[in-house]
Design a protein around this motif. Structure first.
Motif, short mmCIF file in Angstrom:
data_model
loop_
_atom_site.label_atom_id
_atom_site.label_comp_id
_atom_site.label_asym_id
_atom_site.label_seq_id
_atom_site.Cartn_x
_atom_site.Cartn_y
_atom_site.Cartn_z
N SER A 132 35.90 -13.09 -5.31
CA SER A 132 36.42 -12.54 -6.57
C SER A 132 35.71 -13.24 -7.72
O SER A 132 35.32 -14.40 -7.62
CB SER A 132 37.93 -12.74 -6.69
N VAL A 133 35.53 -12.51 -8.79
CA VAL A 133 34.84 -13.04 -9.96
C VAL A 133 35.86 -13.42 -11.01
O VAL A 133 36.92 -12.80 -11.13
CB VAL A 133 33.84 -11.99 -10.51
N LYS A 134 35.55 -14.45 -11.78
CA LYS A 134 36.45 -14.93 -12.82
C LYS A 134 35.99 -14.42 -14.19
O LYS A 134 34.86 -13.95 -14.35
CB LYS A 134 36.51 -16.46 -12.82
N ALA A 135 36.87 -14.54 -15.17
CA ALA A 135 36.59 -14.01 -16.50
C ALA A 135 35.39 -14.70 -17.13
O ALA A 135 34.51 -14.06 -17.71
CB ALA A 135 37.82 -14.15 -17.39
N TYR A 136 35.32 -16.04 -17.04
CA TYR A 136 34.22 -16.75 -17.68
C TYR A 136 32.89 -16.45 -17.00
O TYR A 136 31.83 -16.48 -17.64
CB TYR A 136 34.50 -18.26 -17.69
N LYS A 152 37.01 -2.96 -8.21
CA LYS A 152 35.90 -2.18 -7.67
C LYS A 152 35.32 -2.82 -6.41
O LYS A 152 34.98 -2.13 -5.44
CB LYS A 152 34.81 -2.05 -8.75
N LEU A 153 35.21 -4.14 -6.43
CA LEU A 153 34.71 -4.84 -5.25
C LEU A 153 35.67 -4.69 -4.07
O LEU A 153 35.24 -4.57 -2.91
CB LEU A 153 34.50 -6.32 -5.57
N LEU A 154 36.97 -4.69 -4.36
CA LEU A 154 37.96 -4.53 -3.30
C LEU A 154 37.86 -3.14 -2.70
O LEU A 154 38.02 -2.96 -1.48
CB LEU A 154 39.36 -4.78 -3.87
N GLU A 155 37.60 -2.13 -3.54
CA GLU A 155 37.42 -0.78 -3.02
C GLU A 155 36.19 -0.68 -2.12
O GLU A 155 36.16 0.14 -1.20
CB GLU A 155 37.29 0.21 -4.18
N SER A 156 35.19 -1.52 -2.40
CA SER A 156 33.97 -1.52 -1.59
C SER A 156 34.12 -2.30 -0.30
O SER A 156 33.17 -2.36 0.49
CB SER A 156 32.80 -2.09 -2.41
N GLY A 157 35.27 -2.94 -0.09
CA GLY A 157 35.51 -3.69 1.14
C GLY A 157 35.22 -5.16 1.03
O GLY A 157 35.31 -5.87 2.04
N LEU A 158 34.90 -5.66 -0.17
CA LEU A 158 34.63 -7.09 -0.35
C LEU A 158 35.93 -7.77 -0.76
O LEU A 158 36.31 -7.78 -1.92
CB LEU A 158 33.55 -7.30 -1.41
N VAL A 199 38.23 -7.38 -17.83
CA VAL A 199 36.96 -6.97 -17.21
C VAL A 199 36.88 -7.52 -15.79
O VAL A 199 36.52 -6.79 -14.84
CB VAL A 199 35.77 -7.47 -18.06
N ALA A 200 37.20 -8.80 -15.61
CA ALA A 200 37.15 -9.40 -14.28
C ALA A 200 38.12 -8.71 -13.33
O ALA A 200 37.80 -8.49 -12.15
CB ALA A 200 37.47 -10.89 -14.38
#
Length: 233
Positions: A85-89, A75-81, A68-69
């Motif tokens: 980055s988000v972690k699994a926990y 998706k965030l990378l596609e948005s330019g961010l 999921v992470a």
């Protein structure tokens, strides 16, 4: 000489554990992922699409949250961010909080109606999580009924498998015993008769002996009583 100050902070992944880190790493660990509305929608859509995988897992859920992470970060990378980055926990914790909010809004919808709920994620989550097991199974059967597999299952006729009756053994006439067996049987019967005759003769002798003894006792008693009567006269 450079002095390194050490402090103790709680571990972010496992509760009730502590980790010793240097002051240089403190600022890095303090940087937490900020859940924007866009990132939250990426999490919701990704998690709902994987709801069946979480409901019937074939691996550890930690692996599923890592997936999921990974998808949310993509998706965030596609948005330019690219700098965060988000972690699994973090995805797991955020989803637990959203589930708690969803359950509260579900109770509100039952009491006051769906129109009373204004939470932006409620409809998307309720469309997936609000279905009962019976509804999901009914939808699955409805989708399957239009396919060739569903029609084949519906039209299939099963022939009951009856137990195979045991093979009856042919009636075999008992063979006649050989002559020596008959001879032995006759000899045994004859011995039994002889033993019975001997036993009978022995019993008769016992009876005769008892009778003779009784007569002797009676005679002796008469002989003893005769002199006594003479002395009395």
């Amino acid at each position: 000489m450079e002095m390194i100050e050490t402090i103790v902070i709680p571990n972010t992944e496992v509760e009730s554990k502590e980790t010793v880190v240097s002051s240089g790493d403190t600022d890095k660990n303090k940087a937490e992922f900020i859940w924007t509305l866009q990132a939250t929608w990426h999490l919701v859509n990704t998690r709902l699409r994987m709801d069946q995988a979480f409901d019937q897992p074939v691996c550890k859920k930690k692996k599923l949250w890592e997936l999921v992470a990974e998808k949310v970060n993509a998706k965030l990378l596609e948005s330019g961010l690219t700098d965060i980055s988000v972690k699994a926990y973090e995805c797991d914790l955020k989803w637990r909080n959203m589930l708690a909010t969803y359950r509260k809004n579900t109770e509100r919808a039952k009491r006051l109606g769906v129109t009373s709920v204004h939470w932006e994620f409620f409809k998307a989550m309720h469309d997936v999580l609000g279905k009962s097991r019976e509804e999901i199974e009914a939808q699955h059967q409805a989708k399957l009924s239009g396919t060739r597999v569903g029609k084949a299952i519906a039209s299939k006729r099963f022939t009951p498998i009856l137990p195979t009756p045991p093979a009856t053994a042919a009636t075999v006439c008992p063979a006649r015993p050989p002559q020596d067996v008959l001879q032995l049987y006759m000899e045994l019967q004859e011995r039994k008769l002889n033993m019975w005759a001997q036993q009978k003769a022995l019993e008769e002798r016992k009876i005769d002996a008892i009778n003779n003894l009784a007569q002797a006792i009676a005679s002796l008693a008469q002989m003893n009583s005769a002199p006594t009567s003479k002395d009395g006269h």
